[in-house]
Design a protein around this motif. Structure first.
Motif, PDB file in Angstrom:
ATOM      1  N   GLU A 275      23.701  38.808  47.985  1.00  0.00           N
ATOM      2  CA  GLU A 275      22.372  38.428  48.470  1.00  0.00           C
ATOM      3  C   GLU A 275      21.329  39.524  48.247  1.00  0.00           C
ATOM      4  N   GLY A 276      21.718  40.782  48.364  1.00  0.00           N
ATOM      5  CA  GLY A 276      20.751  41.861  48.262  1.00  0.00           C
ATOM      6  C   GLY A 276      20.479  42.329  46.846  1.00  0.00           C
ATOM      7  N   LEU A 277      21.048  41.685  45.867  1.00  0.00           N
ATOM      8  CA  LEU A 277      20.911  42.132  44.480  1.00  0.00           C
ATOM      9  C   LEU A 277      19.612  41.635  43.857  1.00  0.00           C
ATOM     10  N   PRO A 278      19.087  42.355  42.861  1.00  0.00           N
ATOM     11  CA  PRO A 278      17.972  41.819  42.072  1.00  0.00           C
ATOM     12  C   PRO A 278      18.401  40.542  41.353  1.00  0.00           C
ATOM     13  N   ALA A 279      17.426  39.746  40.946  1.00  0.00           N
ATOM     14  CA  ALA A 279      17.708  38.416  40.377  1.00  0.00           C
ATOM     15  C   ALA A 279      18.676  38.465  39.201  1.00  0.00           C
ATOM     16  N   ARG A 280      18.484  39.407  38.285  1.00  0.00           N
ATOM     17  CA  ARG A 280      19.357  39.482  37.102  1.00  0.00           C
ATOM     18  C   ARG A 280      20.809  39.738  37.520  1.00  0.00           C
ATOM     19  N   GLN A 281      20.994  40.619  38.490  1.00  0.00           N
ATOM     20  CA  GLN A 281      22.350  40.921  38.956  1.00  0.00           C
ATOM     21  C   GLN A 281      22.931  39.776  39.782  1.00  0.00           C
ATOM     22  N   ARG A 282      22.080  39.086  40.564  1.00  0.00           N
ATOM     23  CA  ARG A 282      22.563  37.908  41.306  1.00  0.00           C
ATOM     24  C   ARG A 282      23.058  36.849  40.339  1.00  0.00           C
ATOM     25  N   ALA A 283      22.324  36.666  39.245  1.00  0.00           N
ATOM     26  CA  ALA A 283      22.721  35.679  38.232  1.00  0.00           C
ATOM     27  C   ALA A 283      24.080  36.057  37.631  1.00  0.00           C
ATOM     28  N   ARG A 284      24.252  37.331  37.333  1.00  0.00           N
ATOM     29  CA  ARG A 284      25.530  37.776  36.749  1.00  0.00           C
ATOM     30  C   ARG A 284      26.668  37.601  37.743  1.00  0.00           C
ATOM     31  N   HIS A 285      26.417  37.962  38.992  1.00  0.00           N
ATOM     32  CA  HIS A 285      27.435  37.854  40.038  1.00  0.00           C
ATOM     33  C   HIS A 285      27.873  36.390  40.191  1.00  0.00           C
ATOM     34  N   ALA A 286      26.901  35.483  40.290  1.00  0.00           N
ATOM     35  CA  ALA A 286      27.224  34.055  40.426  1.00  0.00           C
ATOM     36  C   ALA A 286      27.946  33.543  39.183  1.00  0.00           C
ATOM     37  N   GLY A 287      27.533  34.002  38.003  1.00  0.00           N
ATOM     38  CA  GLY A 287      28.193  33.588  36.769  1.00  0.00           C
ATOM     39  C   GLY A 287      29.642  34.043  36.709  1.00  0.00           C
ATOM     40  N   LEU A 288      29.912  35.259  37.187  1.00  0.00           N
ATOM     41  CA  LEU A 288      31.292  35.749  37.217  1.00  0.00           C
ATOM     42  C   LEU A 288      32.143  34.947  38.205  1.00  0.00           C
ATOM     43  N   TRP A 289      31.559  34.596  39.360  1.00  0.00           N
ATOM     44  CA  TRP A 289      32.283  33.716  40.289  1.00  0.00           C
ATOM     45  C   TRP A 289      32.594  32.385  39.619  1.00  0.00           C
ATOM     46  N   GLY A 290      31.628  31.849  38.879  1.00  0.00           N
ATOM     47  CA  GLY A 290      31.852  30.594  38.162  1.00  0.00           C
ATOM     48  C   GLY A 290      32.978  30.705  37.153  1.00  0.00           C
ATOM     49  N   ARG A 291      32.992  31.809  36.386  1.00  0.00           N
ATOM     50  CA  ARG A 291      34.072  32.040  35.418  1.00  0.00           C
ATOM     51  C   ARG A 291      35.420  32.116  36.106  1.00  0.00           C
ATOM     52  N   LEU A 292      35.465  32.789  37.267  1.00  0.00           N
ATOM     53  CA  LEU A 292      36.720  32.908  38.009  1.00  0.00           C
ATOM     54  C   LEU A 292      37.204  31.530  38.447  1.00  0.00           C
ATOM     55  N   HIS A 293      36.300  30.728  38.999  1.00  0.00           N
ATOM     56  CA  HIS A 293      36.694  29.387  39.444  1.00  0.00           C
ATOM     57  C   HIS A 293      37.177  28.528  38.280  1.00  0.00           C
ATOM     58  N   LEU A 294      36.494  28.606  37.149  1.00  0.00           N
ATOM     59  CA  LEU A 294      36.941  27.855  35.975  1.00  0.00           C
ATOM     60  C   LEU A 294      38.343  28.296  35.546  1.00  0.00           C
ATOM     61  N   ALA A 295      38.582  29.611  35.548  1.00  0.00           N
ATOM     62  CA  ALA A 295      39.888  30.136  35.151  1.00  0.00           C
ATOM     63  C   ALA A 295      40.993  29.656  36.083  1.00  0.00           C
ATOM     64  N   LEU A 296      40.625  29.450  37.366  1.00  0.00           N
ATOM     65  CA  LEU A 296      41.612  28.991  38.353  1.00  0.00           C
ATOM     66  C   LEU A 296      41.702  27.465  38.416  1.00  0.00           C
ATOM     67  N   GLY A 297      40.951  26.783  37.520  1.00  0.00           N
ATOM     68  CA  GLY A 297      40.966  25.322  37.511  1.00  0.00           C
ATOM     69  C   GLY A 297      40.212  24.711  38.678  1.00  0.00           C
ATOM     70  N   GLN A 298      39.264  25.444  39.226  1.00  0.00           N
ATOM     71  CA  GLN A 298      38.479  24.974  40.379  1.00  0.00           C
ATOM     72  C   GLN A 298      37.073  24.600  39.921  1.00  0.00           C
ATOM     73  N   PRO A 299      36.373  23.758  40.703  1.00  0.00           N
ATOM     74  CA  PRO A 299      34.986  23.439  40.362  1.00  0.00           C
ATOM     75  C   PRO A 299      34.120  24.699  40.364  1.00  0.00           C
ATOM     76  N   ALA A 300      33.208  24.786  39.398  1.00  0.00           N
ATOM     77  CA  ALA A 300      32.361  25.972  39.273  1.00  0.00           C
ATOM     78  C   ALA A 300      30.885  25.621  39.171  1.00  0.00           C
ATOM     79  N   ARG A 301      30.566  24.340  39.317  1.00  0.00           N
ATOM     80  CA  ARG A 301      29.187  23.892  39.100  1.00  0.00           C
ATOM     81  C   ARG A 301      28.185  24.604  40.007  1.00  0.00           C
ATOM     82  N   ASP A 302      28.516  24.763  41.286  1.00  0.00           N
ATOM     83  CA  ASP A 302      27.581  25.395  42.226  1.00  0.00           C
ATOM     84  C   ASP A 302      27.264  26.827  41.812  1.00  0.00           C
ATOM     85  N   GLU A 303      28.297  27.592  41.429  1.00  0.00           N
ATOM     86  CA  GLU A 303      28.085  28.987  41.046  1.00  0.00           C
ATOM     87  C   GLU A 303      27.282  29.092  39.743  1.00  0.00           C
TER      88      GLU A 303
END
Length: 198
Positions: free
Chosen positions: A158-186
């Motif tokens: 939450e406290g990150l600048p926008a560019r870093q928040r985007a990267r953080h959310a994108g990495l969570w999305g990649r992790l969920h995809l790798a685990l076969g979980q939904p990643a659309r929200d991230e």
């Protein structure tokens, strides 16, 4: 044109970084080179190392890993030869981690993350989430999903600048995809906070 040489070096270096952040690495390149020439003339080892690291970051973002590695090798020589520490050393170590990961040398990338973290913690803690995201990305590439999740969980997004928040959310999305979980929200969150420019 009329500034003192140290101000001129800082100006062209900052202009290069702005162009990089806008997504124009080809336009930034001559300004990076001018900044290097100006700082070499000044003889300030720390300044030269930082300017070379900025060019390395630009080359990495442009996909020119070998060009980045050349600049990082020169920056590392300046750091080790002058016993320089602080944020420049941490920034350069973080870039080394990126370059090693780009070359597929994951043990070296993780070792550079280990080296960068205490340097950044001491000199520039605001950059700690960045090195932790580099670590998470390397762990994702290696398929070490539990360690990647642990690393991402340690970053307060939450406290990150926008560019870093985007990267953080994108990495969570990649992790969920790798685990076969939904990643659309991230992934939607990553797109929503990604800066339009750059």
């Amino acid at each position: 044109r009329h500034a003192q040489s140290d101000h001129a070096a800082e100006f062209v270096g900052n202009l290069a970084t702005v162009l990089d952040n806008l997504g124009h690495p080809a336009e930034a390149l001559p300004y990076h080179q001018r900044a290097i020439e100006a700082t070499v003339a000044l003889g300030d080892r720390s300044f030269i190392a930082t300017v070379r690291a900025n060019l390395a970051a630009s080359r990495l973002n442009a996909g020119a890993v070998s060009g980045a590695r050349q600049q990082l090798a020169r920056a590392q020589q300046l750091i080790s030869g002058g016993d320089l520490k602080g944020s420049s050393a941490g920034f350069i170590a973080a870039l080394q981690a990126q370059a090693e990961r780009a070359d597929g040398d994951y043990p070296a990338a993780l070792a550079w993350c280990d080296a960068a973290e205490p340097l950044l913690a001491a000199a520039s803690p605001v950059w700690l989430p960045v090195i932790r995201m580099h670590r998470a990305q390397a762990l994702l590439d290696l398929g070490q999903f539990a360690r990647a999740q642990q690393t991402l969980s340690a970053i307060a997004g939450e406290g990150l600048p926008a560019r870093q928040r985007a990267r953080h959310a994108g990495l969570w999305g990649r992790l969920h995809l790798a685990l076969g979980q939904p990643a659309r929200d991230e992934l939607d969150a990553a797109l929503a906070c990604a800066p339009v420019a750059g």
